[in-house]
Scaffold this active site. Structure first.
Site, short mmCIF file in Angstrom:
data_model
loop_
_atom_site.label_atom_id
_atom_site.label_comp_id
_atom_site.label_asym_id
_atom_site.label_seq_id
_atom_site.Cartn_x
_atom_site.Cartn_y
_atom_site.Cartn_z
N HIS A 132 -55.34 -41.03 34.78
CA HIS A 132 -53.85 -42.32 34.50
C HIS A 132 -52.98 -41.77 33.60
CE1 HIS A 132 -57.14 -45.49 33.62
NE2 HIS A 132 -57.77 -44.97 33.56
N LYS A 163 -56.31 -20.33 34.69
CA LYS A 163 -54.27 -18.86 35.32
C LYS A 163 -55.37 -18.11 35.85
CE LYS A 163 -50.88 -19.08 31.26
NZ LYS A 163 -51.48 -20.65 30.97
N ARG A 192 -57.41 -11.97 38.11
CA ARG A 192 -58.15 -11.66 39.03
C ARG A 192 -57.54 -11.59 40.24
NH1 ARG A 192 -58.64 -9.01 35.11
NH2 ARG A 192 -59.54 -7.50 34.42
#
Length: 217
Positions: free
Chosen positions: A126, A193, A196
């Site tokens: 949404h 994020k 490695r």
């Protein structure tokens, strides 16, 4: 009495095992015929989760879908979604129990992708365009999702619309993932994020920003 209880217990377990075997969805039973494609050796374990839009769902050969996994294409049963598949799951995958794959435009999961339990993958969310209208009443927006071959998605990972994950990558448990990620990386966190990456020249290494911060500390 204990002998009767043990006998009854064995009978219940045998009966439940038979129910699970007969209730599983495969290419060889009528429930499997509804899918756009259900490859040889593929299996949706019993008890099956909410499954609808089978005409727009493809599952590759020898893929195992765990118990109570929900896979859907479209907003609800009985909607014509056009000529192309909406949810494509490759061959040799394992989808952990209780996971949800919710497709509206395009979700492509490559071959040999494994997930832990309770993973959530969707290509729709949404919007929040109007702050005065309840978010649940604002029209949703679609963005395709692609997960490359050989990936591992940890327990409870959430893959949001617009995500593209490269081959042979790991998503840590509980990560909330949106964006584009390369091959051979480890993704973790909220928001997720890269923690490695791998190259043949350097092997596994932390991203430059992370390595600089550790050196400075």
């Amino acid at each position: 009495m204990s002998i009767l209880r043990r006998a009854a217990g064995r009978l219940v377990h045998r009966g439940w095992g038979m129910v699970k075997t007969l209730g599983a969805v495969s290419p060889r039973n009528p429930a499997g015929y509804r899918f756009r494609r259900l490859g040889e050796g593929a299996c949706l374990s019993f008890p099956v989760g909410a499954i609808f839009g089978e005409q727009w769902i493809e599952i590759g050969a020898h893929t195992l879908v765990g118990e109570r996994v929900s896979i859907s294409a479209g907003m609800g049963p009985g909607v014509d979604l056009g000529p192309d598949a909406i949810v494509r799951i490759g061959g040799g995958c394992s989808i952990g129990r209780g996971s949800h794959i919710v497709g509206h435009q395009s979700i492509v999961i490559g071959s040999d992708v494994f997930t832990g339990p309770y993973v959530y993958i969707t290509d729709q969310n949404h919007v929040y365009d109007d702050p005065e209208v309840p978010i649940g009443r604002q029209w949703p927006r679609n963005n395709p999702v692609e997960i490359g071959d050989g990936c591992w998605l940890g327990t409870g990972a959430i893959i949001l619309p617009g995500t593209r994950i490269g081959r042979q990558s790991v998503v840590a448990g509980g990560a909330v993932v949106r964006g584009e990620f390369p091959d051979h990386c480890v993704i973790a966190g909220v928001p997720a994020k890269i923690v490695r990456t791998f190259t043949p020249e350097e092997g596994w290494r932390a991203p430059d920003v992370l390595r600089i911060s550790k050196t400075a500390s």
